[in-house]
Design a protein around this motif. Sequence first.
Motif, PDB file in Angstrom:
ATOM      1  N   GLU A 241       0.810  -1.296   0.190  1.00  0.00           N
ATOM      2  CA  GLU A 241       0.294  -0.047  -0.061  1.00  0.00           C
ATOM      3  C   GLU A 241       1.514   1.228   0.023  1.00  0.00           C
ATOM      4  O   GLU A 241       0.701   1.595  -0.882  1.00  0.00           O
ATOM      5  CB  GLU A 241      -1.082  -0.489   1.521  1.00  0.00           C
ATOM      6  CG  GLU A 241      -2.013  -0.730   1.287  1.00  0.00           C
ATOM      7  CD  GLU A 241      -2.774  -0.671   2.647  1.00  0.00           C
ATOM      8  OE1 GLU A 241      -2.669  -0.694   3.111  1.00  0.00           O
ATOM      9  OE2 GLU A 241      -3.451  -2.023   2.778  1.00  0.00           O
ATOM     10  N   LEU A 242       1.856   1.461   1.250  1.00  0.00           N
ATOM     11  CA  LEU A 242       3.162   3.018   1.025  1.00  0.00           C
ATOM     12  C   LEU A 242       3.699   2.812  -0.218  1.00  0.00           C
ATOM     13  O   LEU A 242       3.795   3.662  -1.086  1.00  0.00           O
ATOM     14  CB  LEU A 242       3.740   2.278   2.012  1.00  0.00           C
ATOM     15  CG  LEU A 242       5.403   2.862   1.952  1.00  0.00           C
ATOM     16  CD1 LEU A 242       4.934   4.305   2.092  1.00  0.00           C
ATOM     17  CD2 LEU A 242       6.469   2.506   2.891  1.00  0.00           C
ATOM     18  N   ALA A 243       4.008   1.984  -1.195  1.00  0.00           N
ATOM     19  CA  ALA A 243       4.340   1.231  -2.128  1.00  0.00           C
ATOM     20  C   ALA A 243       3.713   2.463  -2.907  1.00  0.00           C
ATOM     21  O   ALA A 243       4.243   3.236  -4.421  1.00  0.00           O
ATOM     22  CB  ALA A 243       4.833   0.356  -2.794  1.00  0.00           C
ATOM     23  N   ARG A 244       2.357   1.760  -3.435  1.00  0.00           N
ATOM     24  CA  ARG A 244       1.313   1.842  -4.222  1.00  0.00           C
ATOM     25  C   ARG A 244       1.166   3.968  -4.295  1.00  0.00           C
ATOM     26  O   ARG A 244       0.772   4.592  -4.927  1.00  0.00           O
ATOM     27  CB  ARG A 244       0.106   1.536  -4.609  1.00  0.00           C
ATOM     28  CG  ARG A 244      -0.027   0.062  -5.184  1.00  0.00           C
ATOM     29  CD  ARG A 244      -0.973  -0.579  -4.919  1.00  0.00           C
ATOM     30  NE  ARG A 244      -2.143  -1.357  -3.988  1.00  0.00           N
ATOM     31  CZ  ARG A 244      -1.801  -1.608  -3.723  1.00  0.00           C
ATOM     32  NH1 ARG A 244      -1.423  -3.152  -3.749  1.00  0.00           N
ATOM     33  NH2 ARG A 244      -2.672  -2.043  -2.192  1.00  0.00           N
ATOM     34  N   ASP A 245       0.908   4.248  -2.557  1.00  0.00           N
ATOM     35  CA  ASP A 245       0.376   5.316  -2.288  1.00  0.00           C
ATOM     36  C   ASP A 245       1.765   6.004  -2.931  1.00  0.00           C
ATOM     37  O   ASP A 245       1.702   7.111  -3.592  1.00  0.00           O
ATOM     38  CB  ASP A 245       0.561   5.738  -1.533  1.00  0.00           C
ATOM     39  CG  ASP A 245       0.539   7.316  -0.907  1.00  0.00           C
ATOM     40  OD1 ASP A 245      -0.362   7.505  -1.561  1.00  0.00           O
ATOM     41  OD2 ASP A 245       0.425   7.325   0.433  1.00  0.00           O
ATOM     42  N   THR A 246       3.125   6.330  -2.783  1.00  0.00           N
ATOM     43  CA  THR A 246       4.371   7.451  -2.710  1.00  0.00           C
ATOM     44  C   THR A 246       4.198   6.730  -4.750  1.00  0.00           C
ATOM     45  O   THR A 246       4.884   7.940  -5.422  1.00  0.00           O
ATOM     46  CB  THR A 246       5.828   6.142  -1.742  1.00  0.00           C
ATOM     47  OG1 THR A 246       5.419   6.031  -1.006  1.00  0.00           O
ATOM     48  CG2 THR A 246       6.666   6.858  -2.465  1.00  0.00           C
ATOM     49  N   ILE A 247       4.228   5.813  -5.278  1.00  0.00           N
ATOM     50  CA  ILE A 247       4.584   5.811  -6.534  1.00  0.00           C
ATOM     51  C   ILE A 247       3.273   6.892  -7.415  1.00  0.00           C
ATOM     52  O   ILE A 247       3.885   7.207  -7.990  1.00  0.00           O
ATOM     53  CB  ILE A 247       4.898   3.927  -7.530  1.00  0.00           C
ATOM     54  CG1 ILE A 247       5.405   3.744  -7.010  1.00  0.00           C
ATOM     55  CG2 ILE A 247       4.061   4.116  -9.021  1.00  0.00           C
ATOM     56  CD1 ILE A 247       5.189   1.750  -6.740  1.00  0.00           C
ATOM     57  N   ASN A 248       1.686   6.653  -7.369  1.00  0.00           N
ATOM     58  CA  ASN A 248       1.011   6.825  -7.911  1.00  0.00           C
ATOM     59  C   ASN A 248       1.215   8.806  -6.894  1.00  0.00           C
ATOM     60  O   ASN A 248       0.945   9.616  -8.223  1.00  0.00           O
ATOM     61  CB  ASN A 248      -0.524   6.678  -6.831  1.00  0.00           C
ATOM     62  CG  ASN A 248      -1.126   7.680  -7.709  1.00  0.00           C
ATOM     63  OD1 ASN A 248      -1.659   7.511  -8.755  1.00  0.00           O
ATOM     64  ND2 ASN A 248      -2.448   8.141  -6.642  1.00  0.00           N
ATOM     65  N   THR A 249       1.900   8.871  -6.090  1.00  0.00           N
ATOM     66  CA  THR A 249       1.662  10.547  -5.806  1.00  0.00           C
ATOM     67  C   THR A 249       3.202  11.117  -6.187  1.00  0.00           C
ATOM     68  O   THR A 249       2.904  12.238  -6.417  1.00  0.00           O
ATOM     69  CB  THR A 249       2.350  11.163  -4.285  1.00  0.00           C
ATOM     70  OG1 THR A 249       0.761  10.481  -3.488  1.00  0.00           O
ATOM     71  CG2 THR A 249       2.633  11.836  -3.866  1.00  0.00           C
ATOM     72  N   CYS A 250       4.487  10.184  -6.305  1.00  0.00           N
ATOM     73  CA  CYS A 250       6.075  10.757  -6.488  1.00  0.00           C
ATOM     74  C   CYS A 250       6.466  10.395  -8.017  1.00  0.00           C
ATOM     75  O   CYS A 250       7.497  11.248  -8.952  1.00  0.00           O
ATOM     76  CB  CYS A 250       6.972  10.555  -5.350  1.00  0.00           C
ATOM     77  SG  CYS A 250       5.919  11.216  -3.667  1.00  0.00           S
ATOM     78  N   TYR A 251       5.946   9.493  -9.417  1.00  0.00           N
ATOM     79  CA  TYR A 251       6.485   8.678  -9.685  1.00  0.00           C
ATOM     80  C   TYR A 251       6.105   9.307 -11.315  1.00  0.00           C
ATOM     81  O   TYR A 251       6.131   9.214 -12.332  1.00  0.00           O
ATOM     82  CB  TYR A 251       6.397   7.105 -10.009  1.00  0.00           C
ATOM     83  CG  TYR A 251       7.442   6.612  -8.952  1.00  0.00           C
ATOM     84  CD1 TYR A 251       8.106   6.957  -8.157  1.00  0.00           C
ATOM     85  CD2 TYR A 251       8.308   5.640  -9.618  1.00  0.00           C
ATOM     86  CE1 TYR A 251       9.068   7.173  -7.180  1.00  0.00           C
ATOM     87  CE2 TYR A 251       9.196   4.887  -8.077  1.00  0.00           C
ATOM     88  CZ  TYR A 251       8.941   5.811  -7.751  1.00  0.00           C
ATOM     89  OH  TYR A 251      10.294   4.861  -6.531  1.00  0.00           O
ATOM     90  N   ARG A 252       4.825  10.055 -11.441  1.00  0.00           N
ATOM     91  CA  ARG A 252       4.095  10.939 -12.346  1.00  0.00           C
ATOM     92  C   ARG A 252       4.595  11.435 -13.487  1.00  0.00           C
ATOM     93  O   ARG A 252       4.665  11.721 -14.608  1.00  0.00           O
ATOM     94  CB  ARG A 252       2.971  11.306 -12.040  1.00  0.00           C
ATOM     95  CG  ARG A 252       1.396   9.598 -11.336  1.00  0.00           C
ATOM     96  CD  ARG A 252       0.493  10.147 -11.718  1.00  0.00           C
ATOM     97  NE  ARG A 252      -0.672   9.503 -10.973  1.00  0.00           N
ATOM     98  CZ  ARG A 252      -0.773   8.829 -11.508  1.00  0.00           C
ATOM     99  NH1 ARG A 252      -0.590   8.927 -12.747  1.00  0.00           N
ATOM    100  NH2 ARG A 252      -1.521   7.353 -11.021  1.00  0.00           N
ATOM    101  N   SER A 253       5.950  12.439 -11.884  1.00  0.00           N
ATOM    102  CA  SER A 253       6.624  13.770 -13.311  1.00  0.00           C
ATOM    103  C   SER A 253       7.455  12.531 -14.557  1.00  0.00           C
ATOM    104  O   SER A 253       7.926  13.446 -15.384  1.00  0.00           O
ATOM    105  CB  SER A 253       6.844  14.256 -12.017  1.00  0.00           C
ATOM    106  OG  SER A 253       8.231  13.883 -11.297  1.00  0.00           O
ATOM    107  N   PHE A 254       7.868  12.149 -13.986  1.00  0.00           N
ATOM    108  CA  PHE A 254       8.825  11.282 -14.839  1.00  0.00           C
ATOM    109  C   PHE A 254       8.506   9.718 -15.390  1.00  0.00           C
ATOM    110  O   PHE A 254       9.535   9.434 -16.696  1.00  0.00           O
ATOM    111  CB  PHE A 254      10.463  10.855 -13.359  1.00  0.00           C
ATOM    112  CG  PHE A 254      10.408  10.256 -12.536  1.00  0.00           C
ATOM    113  CD1 PHE A 254      10.578   9.139 -12.820  1.00  0.00           C
ATOM    114  CD2 PHE A 254      10.007  10.350 -12.191  1.00  0.00           C
ATOM    115  CE1 PHE A 254      10.353   8.109 -11.711  1.00  0.00           C
ATOM    116  CE2 PHE A 254       9.889   9.996 -10.418  1.00  0.00           C
ATOM    117  CZ  PHE A 254      10.366   8.939 -10.675  1.00  0.00           C
TER     118      PHE A 254
END
Length: 152
Positions: free
Chosen positions: A17-30
């Motif tokens: 859950e933490l990974a999905r939330d972090t990826i969803n929040t922080c990875y879209r820019s790249f």
Amino acid sequence: MANIRKAQGTDLTSIQELARDTINTCYRSFLGDEGVDWFINSGESDKEIEKQLSNCVVLELNNQIQGYCAFENDFVHILMVSPQIQRSGLGSNLLKHVENKMTLLGHQTYRLETFKGNEQAIKFYLKNAWVIDREEKDEEFGFVRVYLSKRA
């Protein structure tokens, strides 16, 4: 008070859950919306954590997992901290913990790689005395990997 400990089987869902939330929040820019949505919705994100669970340590804050790091030998596979606590110093504490573990395993140099577009991660590692060794274009996926290292 933050606590860092070895991950257990019962932590799997919380880490995913933490990974999905972090990826969803922080990875879209790249990675872009399409890349992020595919990685999460395909289940690849969850599978990656399942595969790495035996190599993980978790960062707990108020009895909740707020970060994790998977590492093996001298290589950091992934380090993630909840977006809600980023820039609090806890990610640096987690990284230092892992560096100490790698030193205890007899490693004098630590390695990792990230995406060139992940400027937040690159700045984080540089701030923690890591250095960029090289960049390499991944022809298959079309992005640039950045390889970093740090001497013990």
